[in-house]
Design a protein around this motif. Sequence first.
Motif, PDB file in Angstrom:
ATOM      1  N   VAL A 278     -92.127  50.339 -89.425  1.00  0.00           N
ATOM      2  CA  VAL A 278     -91.352  51.014 -90.468  1.00  0.00           C
ATOM      3  C   VAL A 278     -92.252  51.953 -91.269  1.00  0.00           C
ATOM      4  O   VAL A 278     -91.877  53.096 -91.576  1.00  0.00           O
ATOM      5  CB  VAL A 278     -90.674  49.991 -91.393  1.00  0.00           C
ATOM      6  CG1 VAL A 278     -89.990  50.692 -92.563  1.00  0.00           C
ATOM      7  CG2 VAL A 278     -89.648  49.171 -90.615  1.00  0.00           C
TER       8      VAL A 278
ATOM      9  N   MET B 223     -74.708  47.614 -88.065  1.00  0.00           N
ATOM     10  CA  MET B 223     -76.018  47.566 -88.716  1.00  0.00           C
ATOM     11  C   MET B 223     -77.018  48.478 -88.016  1.00  0.00           C
ATOM     12  O   MET B 223     -77.839  49.139 -88.667  1.00  0.00           O
ATOM     13  CB  MET B 223     -76.528  46.118 -88.754  1.00  0.00           C
ATOM     14  CG  MET B 223     -75.798  45.262 -89.793  1.00  0.00           C
ATOM     15  SD  MET B 223     -76.542  43.633 -90.026  1.00  0.00           S
ATOM     16  CE  MET B 223     -75.994  42.802 -88.544  1.00  0.00           C
TER      17      MET B 223
ATOM     18  N   TYR C  85     -78.765  51.571 -89.902  1.00  0.00           N
ATOM     19  CA  TYR C  85     -80.216  51.761 -89.972  1.00  0.00           C
ATOM     20  C   TYR C  85     -80.591  53.169 -89.519  1.00  0.00           C
ATOM     21  O   TYR C  85     -81.368  53.864 -90.184  1.00  0.00           O
ATOM     22  CB  TYR C  85     -80.941  50.726 -89.104  1.00  0.00           C
ATOM     23  CG  TYR C  85     -82.445  50.764 -89.281  1.00  0.00           C
ATOM     24  CD1 TYR C  85     -83.073  49.960 -90.216  1.00  0.00           C
ATOM     25  CD2 TYR C  85     -83.230  51.648 -88.536  1.00  0.00           C
ATOM     26  CE1 TYR C  85     -84.453  50.020 -90.404  1.00  0.00           C
ATOM     27  CE2 TYR C  85     -84.608  51.715 -88.718  1.00  0.00           C
ATOM     28  CZ  TYR C  85     -85.208  50.898 -89.652  1.00  0.00           C
ATOM     29  OH  TYR C  85     -86.560  50.973 -89.839  1.00  0.00           O
ATOM     30  N   ARG C  86     -80.043  53.581 -88.394  1.00  0.00           N
ATOM     31  CA  ARG C  86     -80.393  54.910 -87.878  1.00  0.00           C
ATOM     32  C   ARG C  86     -79.915  56.003 -88.829  1.00  0.00           C
ATOM     33  O   ARG C  86     -80.628  56.989 -89.064  1.00  0.00           O
ATOM     34  CB  ARG C  86     -79.813  55.095 -86.479  1.00  0.00           C
ATOM     35  CG  ARG C  86     -80.426  54.141 -85.442  1.00  0.00           C
ATOM     36  CD  ARG C  86     -80.225  54.683 -84.034  1.00  0.00           C
ATOM     37  NE  ARG C  86     -80.694  53.769 -83.008  1.00  0.00           N
ATOM     38  CZ  ARG C  86     -81.970  53.620 -82.630  1.00  0.00           C
ATOM     39  NH1 ARG C  86     -82.903  54.332 -83.240  1.00  0.00           N
ATOM     40  NH2 ARG C  86     -82.296  52.786 -81.671  1.00  0.00           N
TER      41      ARG C  86
ATOM     42  N   LEU D 219     -79.512  55.747 -92.062  1.00  0.00           N
ATOM     43  CA  LEU D 219     -80.388  55.704 -93.231  1.00  0.00           C
ATOM     44  C   LEU D 219     -81.636  56.534 -92.992  1.00  0.00           C
ATOM     45  O   LEU D 219     -82.028  57.363 -93.819  1.00  0.00           O
ATOM     46  CB  LEU D 219     -80.758  54.246 -93.541  1.00  0.00           C
ATOM     47  CG  LEU D 219     -81.891  54.021 -94.557  1.00  0.00           C
ATOM     48  CD1 LEU D 219     -81.491  54.535 -95.926  1.00  0.00           C
ATOM     49  CD2 LEU D 219     -82.252  52.526 -94.616  1.00  0.00           C
ATOM     50  N   TRP D 220     -82.270  56.353 -91.851  1.00  0.00           N
ATOM     51  CA  TRP D 220     -83.546  57.018 -91.598  1.00  0.00           C
ATOM     52  C   TRP D 220     -83.381  58.490 -91.231  1.00  0.00           C
ATOM     53  O   TRP D 220     -84.295  59.284 -91.440  1.00  0.00           O
ATOM     54  CB  TRP D 220     -84.340  56.241 -90.562  1.00  0.00           C
ATOM     55  CG  TRP D 220     -84.965  55.055 -91.230  1.00  0.00           C
ATOM     56  CD1 TRP D 220     -84.400  53.835 -91.443  1.00  0.00           C
ATOM     57  CD2 TRP D 220     -86.245  55.022 -91.853  1.00  0.00           C
ATOM     58  NE1 TRP D 220     -85.253  53.022 -92.145  1.00  0.00           N
ATOM     59  CE2 TRP D 220     -86.396  53.724 -92.410  1.00  0.00           C
ATOM     60  CE3 TRP D 220     -87.276  55.938 -91.991  1.00  0.00           C
ATOM     61  CZ2 TRP D 220     -87.545  53.352 -93.091  1.00  0.00           C
ATOM     62  CZ3 TRP D 220     -88.425  55.566 -92.668  1.00  0.00           C
ATOM     63  CH2 TRP D 220     -88.552  54.282 -93.215  1.00  0.00           C
TER      64      TRP D 220
ATOM     65  N   ASP E  99     -83.805  47.637 -98.128  1.00  0.00           N
ATOM     66  CA  ASP E  99     -82.617  47.842 -97.302  1.00  0.00           C
ATOM     67  C   ASP E  99     -82.957  47.687 -95.829  1.00  0.00           C
ATOM     68  O   ASP E  99     -82.184  47.091 -95.054  1.00  0.00           O
ATOM     69  CB  ASP E  99     -82.037  49.238 -97.560  1.00  0.00           C
ATOM     70  CG  ASP E  99     -81.427  49.371 -98.947  1.00  0.00           C
ATOM     71  OD1 ASP E  99     -81.047  48.334 -99.533  1.00  0.00           O
ATOM     72  OD2 ASP E  99     -81.321  50.513 -99.438  1.00  0.00           O
ATOM     73  N   SER E 100     -84.103  48.228 -95.420  1.00  0.00           N
ATOM     74  CA  SER E 100     -84.513  48.091 -94.023  1.00  0.00           C
ATOM     75  C   SER E 100     -84.748  46.633 -93.675  1.00  0.00           C
ATOM     76  O   SER E 100     -84.381  46.172 -92.582  1.00  0.00           O
ATOM     77  CB  SER E 100     -85.793  48.908 -93.781  1.00  0.00           C
ATOM     78  OG  SER E 100     -85.588  50.282 -94.038  1.00  0.00           O
TER      79      SER E 100
ATOM     80  N   LEU F 199     -81.351  44.820 -93.098  1.00  0.00           N
ATOM     81  CA  LEU F 199     -80.748  45.197 -91.818  1.00  0.00           C
ATOM     82  C   LEU F 199     -81.489  44.562 -90.646  1.00  0.00           C
ATOM     83  O   LEU F 199     -80.873  43.981 -89.737  1.00  0.00           O
ATOM     84  CB  LEU F 199     -80.755  46.718 -91.680  1.00  0.00           C
ATOM     85  CG  LEU F 199     -79.767  47.481 -92.571  1.00  0.00           C
ATOM     86  CD1 LEU F 199     -80.134  48.952 -92.639  1.00  0.00           C
ATOM     87  CD2 LEU F 199     -78.342  47.315 -92.037  1.00  0.00           C
ATOM     88  N   LEU F 200     -82.809  44.652 -90.658  1.00  0.00           N
ATOM     89  CA  LEU F 200     -83.588  44.155 -89.518  1.00  0.00           C
ATOM     90  C   LEU F 200     -83.588  42.629 -89.469  1.00  0.00           C
ATOM     91  O   LEU F 200     -83.549  42.043 -88.373  1.00  0.00           O
ATOM     92  CB  LEU F 200     -85.012  44.695 -89.608  1.00  0.00           C
ATOM     93  CG  LEU F 200     -85.120  46.226 -89.436  1.00  0.00           C
ATOM     94  CD1 LEU F 200     -86.515  46.715 -89.804  1.00  0.00           C
ATOM     95  CD2 LEU F 200     -84.774  46.637 -88.005  1.00  0.00           C
TER      96      LEU F 200
ATOM     97  N   VAL G  99     -89.473  48.116 -84.832  1.00  0.00           N
ATOM     98  CA  VAL G  99     -88.108  48.570 -85.074  1.00  0.00           C
ATOM     99  C   VAL G  99     -87.446  49.015 -83.778  1.00  0.00           C
ATOM    100  O   VAL G  99     -86.285  48.666 -83.506  1.00  0.00           O
ATOM    101  CB  VAL G  99     -88.108  49.727 -86.098  1.00  0.00           C
ATOM    102  CG1 VAL G  99     -86.737  50.387 -86.155  1.00  0.00           C
ATOM    103  CG2 VAL G  99     -88.495  49.217 -87.466  1.00  0.00           C
TER     104      VAL G  99
ATOM    105  N   LEU H  83     -83.893  47.427 -82.473  1.00  0.00           N
ATOM    106  CA  LEU H  83     -82.700  48.247 -82.252  1.00  0.00           C
ATOM    107  C   LEU H  83     -82.415  48.413 -80.762  1.00  0.00           C
ATOM    108  O   LEU H  83     -81.254  48.414 -80.338  1.00  0.00           O
ATOM    109  CB  LEU H  83     -82.881  49.620 -82.903  1.00  0.00           C
ATOM    110  CG  LEU H  83     -83.173  49.646 -84.412  1.00  0.00           C
ATOM    111  CD1 LEU H  83     -83.234  51.083 -84.910  1.00  0.00           C
ATOM    112  CD2 LEU H  83     -82.132  48.863 -85.196  1.00  0.00           C
TER     113      LEU H  83
END
Length: 908
Positions: free
Chosen positions: A343, A485, A489-490, A492-493, A696-697, A700-701, A725, A729
Amino acid sequence: MIIDPELVGHKFARQAELARDGFPVPPLLCVPATVFDQVVGPVLTDARAVSTESTAALLTRAEELRRRVRNLTIPSELLDEIGTHFDEIAGPDELVAVRACAVPRPNQQESGEDSAEDPFAGLSDSFLYVGRAGVTERLVACWASAFNPEAVLYRARRGHAPFAARIAVGIQRMAMGTRSFVAFTRDPRDGAARLVIAAAYGIGEGVVQEKADVDHFFVDPATGAVEPHVTVKTRSVGWDPARHDQGPVDLPVPPELATEPVLTDADLAAIAELAGRVEARFHAPQDIEGTITGDGAIHLVQARPVATPEHTPDQAATPALLWDNNNVTESFPGISCALTYSVARELYEVGFTDLYRRMGVPARTLRRERPTLRRMIGHLDGRIYYQLDCWYHLHSMIRCFRPLWSTWERSLGLAATGTGRDGTTARRDGAPGGRRGSRLTDALDVLEILARLVVHPWRVRRFLRWWDGHHAGLADVAARRPREMVDAYRTLWVQVSRRWGVTLVNGIFLFTATRATDGLLRRWVPGADRSLLNGLLCGGPENRSTAALHSAIALAATAAEDPDTQAALRSGADPGQVWDDLVAGRHGARFLAALREHLRHHGDRGMHDLKLETPAPRDEPWSVLQPVRAYLTRGLTVAASRAAGRQAHEQAVRELRERCRNPVKRAVLRGLGRTMRALINVREDTRFCRSQLFGDSRVLLMRLGAELAAQGRLDRPGDVVDLTVDEVLGAFDGTLAGADLRGLAAVRAAERARWTDTDPLPTRLRTDPDLPLAVALAGVRATGGAAASGPGTPVGPDTDVLTGLASSSGVVRGPAKIVLEPSIDAEQCRDHILIARETDPGWLYLMLSAKALVVERGTLLSHTAITGRMLGIPTVVAVDRATARITDGSLIEVDGTAGTVRILDGVR
């Protein structure tokens, strides 16, 4: 004397230049390489082609050529000419040094001995204390040294014709020195901007050949401060009249000199001045050799480019990688799991890509540099390090960054160890952005930065509005399906990659304001120490990090209002049990409501909050109770915390008024202080957002890890921290290569456990890029952890004062409390001076209990420094090996104004 290096070699051409310019070089004559061609050339007609022979064959051939040269007959006219010049430089009864220097043949790629490209001595022979009668024999021996085994093999390794060298011979009057030195204008270990002097009694050969006992002196060229490393000396090398025919011989050091420094303060000042002049003359770092005669005169006998790591031929072909974690440990202390590293690596790549885009770097350049962007940080035996080569190269793409290099280096802790613009081994590529420009270009660069600063506040406000909305939208993410989720996550980034550069651009503005404020303070307020600037940065509007602290202090005040809640917190019961009792309604409902509100706003700010393997307060709410208990015990209030900052600021304003009588200058300095304070607040606000991003990460993870465990792909949900990560994913969206996540996690968990039980690597180190990293790091450990850092704080049995960076003013005495992990009870720090390697926001409850802060890492703008100023307690950061040098419980005195830590007892 001929000055052309193609005729006499770089060694003698350089000495001739120095002598011509008035440097104290003993008289010299040179037999040029053209004489070698005429006299020696005829016996070498079969030896000049590039050879592909084996090593054994090369050595056999070299010995044959040496024999041929030694059997030469020297023309009488050459002997007569040498004799005439000998008398001119030395006189018939004096002694000379006869030295060889390899000179490449015209039109060859080889640069020659002592050149900038090949700064290496010792491949050709030298002879000292030679009388007039011995010159001829030594001249021939120097010619023969063209075929010394090491010289032949060296040229072959470099891809040059191994037998094609020519030799120039220098004949120089001996300065009959009683003390000698070798001085490097850059530290030869790492290229740092630090003068390093090795000195011994007798002549310099005792130093370079390690035949004498040597003192070392490290001189700061900016301040002239000297750090001596003096040894007991019993051996030297010199001339003994009773053994005059033996040349240099081993000699004892008189007992009365054994413990005295070889060089006096006056000697060191003179050598530093001489070395600086030589460096300025050749516009490059220099390695000089000199000797001091009985009358105290210094004689310069050698000068060559410093053979620092960036100049080493083997490394020039494959430069070493330079790593440093001096600054990054504030965010990622200790061992970091694979999930945290992956991350962090993603954030550095996308965040700095956005920074460079915002600073005008073209998109095509960023596409080309993507491999470098992905290497900004590395994972070395479980610890996160900066790869400095990448940082220097990437930052050099920012056109207007030129004036900010030194400030940026200090912010990363590089200047404190000597690595930086003037001597870094990292900035090899000579990128234009890494060079200091003229005053005009610097002014234009600053104007560009100021133009960008105009719209910065608006962009920050827009960023914070976006982030607050996006973060709030992830509040229910734990209830979503795995596929949702992964998408969340994707998404978000992707958003982070487009916006996070705003937080990093702020750093450029902060560097600019810091540089301007530091410079003007030195100019307008002579003698001002760091405390004045520290005070100007105190007080002001509350940022998000401060708000989190004040919220926790307010929780303590709320608890104090309810006797039952106060008793529960003071009881010393396990925080988990107290939390359960609160949730069950056994204690005050008002405190529980306030605690939940605190978690809603500040639940991602905690101890090691960027490390995904460490639960955040929103995951373990009871973890908040420990700092609240500490605040309650100390009776801290938000009002008192704010008052401490205001008081420090008002004191600085009064001092500024007293020491700077010009009202315009005062207004400028106060305005710059407000600008710095505002930019620091932006940095703290966005760092708080970063804690939330990692929070937040983490949610999710970890939820995806729980799903993998439920489906039998992991043994336990927590095993997800030992995956990356992409692996987590990929297990859901089909991009995972392989399927054995359980085995992969087990291997990494075992590695992590082994790293935890292993001594950490040096703060700065070098690795061979041709080796797998694990192999290179094993080599570093095998050599005793060969770091590239400077000498730092002197370490010796009598050292009782440690120095660092003054960060928050004041002087206090108290017992030391060594804290390596912040999991201890805050009461153990009460009325103690906290000594740590590094801190993060999760240490606040310990800091609030301490009388002062001493930390091995950090800068003026680090979290520790900011917290010390906010709390109004003396703080010194960047104190080398403080946790090792100070004994737990020993009495120490911290001077946050001078940046010193005095050990009053308990010295290790």
